[in-house]
Design an enzyme around this catalytic site. Structure first.
Site, mmCIF file in Angstrom:
data_model
loop_
_atom_site.group_PDB
_atom_site.id
_atom_site.type_symbol
_atom_site.label_atom_id
_atom_site.label_comp_id
_atom_site.label_asym_id
_atom_site.label_seq_id
_atom_site.Cartn_x
_atom_site.Cartn_y
_atom_site.Cartn_z
ATOM 1 N N VAL A 60 42.849 39.688 42.065
ATOM 2 C CA VAL A 60 43.103 39.102 40.746
ATOM 3 C C VAL A 60 43.187 40.244 39.731
ATOM 4 C CG1 VAL A 60 42.191 37.558 38.963
ATOM 5 C CG2 VAL A 60 41.907 36.979 41.388
ATOM 6 N N HIS B 148 36.134 37.110 42.528
ATOM 7 C CA HIS B 148 35.323 36.386 43.528
ATOM 8 C C HIS B 148 35.637 34.893 43.502
ATOM 9 C CE1 HIS B 148 32.673 39.931 42.573
ATOM 10 N NE2 HIS B 148 32.577 39.953 43.887
#
Lengths: 278, 278
Positions: free
Chosen positions: B176, B37
């Site tokens: 990620v 995030h």
């Protein structure tokens, strides 16, 4: 009057207005304008610094049995009326401007879309909600005006705007009527002289119902059934006359406030719509 | 970081920013934030003058069999991470702020909502599209960033934004990964040490498929079937591995360009999602 068909060009023009802090009033139409539409333009003007009208015959809100191609297109006459009314901007996109690809994402209204006009016209209010959501994203008006003549449409758009928290104020424009109370509509042109003389009975019927309700008659179903039978005895073919709650058009009970009487009835060829708030 | 729960207060703050011509980058989340995030926040920063995150666990996108109440809420830790990342604004509405009345008007995505994740989660993408449309109306950002980790969600939102002509640029943020290639996810916390060691096989499997496709293997179905069987022989329970067209996630044929391999597979308790563009 500045006329735009291209979305990017319109946006550039409107952004300039916004930078000057000018409030934009928006009146979407499908063209074929009459004095009822023009009164909406004037109403928009009282709530905004400039008025943008749109003309777009929206295929998405036509049913498979409704004739999209035969919908009257009167662009030059419409423009003349809009200029005369002091409308500054007109957005008149082509289908390719507004639907460069098929519209597969839609706005889905709740139960209200299936009742009354929605029952006769499956998919109609989905098509209306979707195109208006899209027009709102393009125009980003401060205020938008829709006629009370199409009462169910007004409520769908008002509720959609509220529930999606669009920063737009929705205003319902009063229905413009002939002197004998017939609501203005492009469909009135299809009435024969005899039918035209008969046509005011629709609004008169609604006023009688309103009077009865205000006098304490709460048997809404019987009231409307009798009214429809009376209309039909004068040559009408009534689809519905019904007393509803204004906000969601659910059938009203005696406990409800803010009512509206809605009606659709065929007189000869044209199907006439009218309504009356209580 | 300024924190708002009330819609009107947030709007007032954002209007001030707009008057200063500051571009707003928006990153909607359901909280329980991790480095994935936070990378979206940094990405938003590169496209805008200030970043607004939102935290809202959206009941509308949970199925009847999914536990809305048990969804992890870690508000204080989330705020600390957002501050650390330099996020200037946080919108954290209550359910009553965002849904003061039940949401009965929805955005209905097309076929894409029923496939892949949508097949396992009926109504999920309708709920996502509806809340994001609503958040977009409230925030009116210039740019919004969504992670590619939830690839199908990104495509639903991108297509919705295009089709409704929202004046918002949608950016897909790269996934990620841990050093061993496992995509970051709050679900990883439910993996046992043995499962955690096994988990990178998912991304490795996708990379092998990608390599095969780039080497000219166009029998996509066989490729994916074998890959799923191999995963399952290592203790996985694979829901799907599939080669799709990026834009609409329709099954890809050899003629298609811009592909993505999408996968969902259960390892022990948690269900892991991953994907890889080709």
């Amino acid at each position: 009057m500045e006329i735009y068909s291209n979305v990017a060009d319109l946006r550039a023009a409107l952004n300039k207005l916004r930078q000057q802090n000018r409030r934009i009033g928006f009146v979407p139409t499908m063209g074929n304008l009459h004095a009822g539409h023009i009164s909406l333009m004037h109403q928009a003007k009282t709530h905004a610094d400039c008025v943008l009208a749109s003309i777009f015959v929206n295929r998405l809100q036509f049913g498979p049995n409704e004739d999209f191609d035969k919908y009257p297109r009167t662009f030059e006459a419409d423009c003349a009326q809009l200029r005369e009314a002091g409308v500054e901007f007109l957005f008149a996109p082509t289908e390719n401007d507004l639907y460069p690809e098929p519209q597969t994402y839609t706005v889905e209204p709740p139960e209200i879309q299936f009742m009354l006009e929605g029952e006769c016209r499956p998919g109609h209010f989905r098509g209306v909600a979707t195109v208006v959501m899209k027009l709102f994203q393009i125009v980003q008006p401060d205020v938008a005006v829709f006629g009370k003549k199409d009462y169910q449409q007004l409520m769908v758009i008002r509720n959609m705007t509220n529930q999606f928290m669009l920063p737009i104020r929705i205003i319902g424009g009063e229905t413009v009527r002939a002197e004998d109370s017939l609501a203005l509509s492009s469909r009135n042109g299809y009435l024969s002289p005899e039918e035209r003389a008969e046509a005011p009975r629709l609004q008169q019927t609604l006023q009688n119902i309103r009077q009865a309700v205000l006098s304490g008659d709460h048997d809404y179903e019987a009231l409307c059934r009798k009214a429809a039978a009376n209309l039909d005895s004068h040559g009408w073919k009534t689809d519905y006359i019904s007393i509803r709650r204004q906000q969601d058009l659910a059938p009203a009970t005696a406990a409800d406030r803010d009512l509206v009487i809605v009606a659709a009835s065929r007189l000869g060829t044209p199907r006439l719509l009218d309504n009356l708030e209580i």
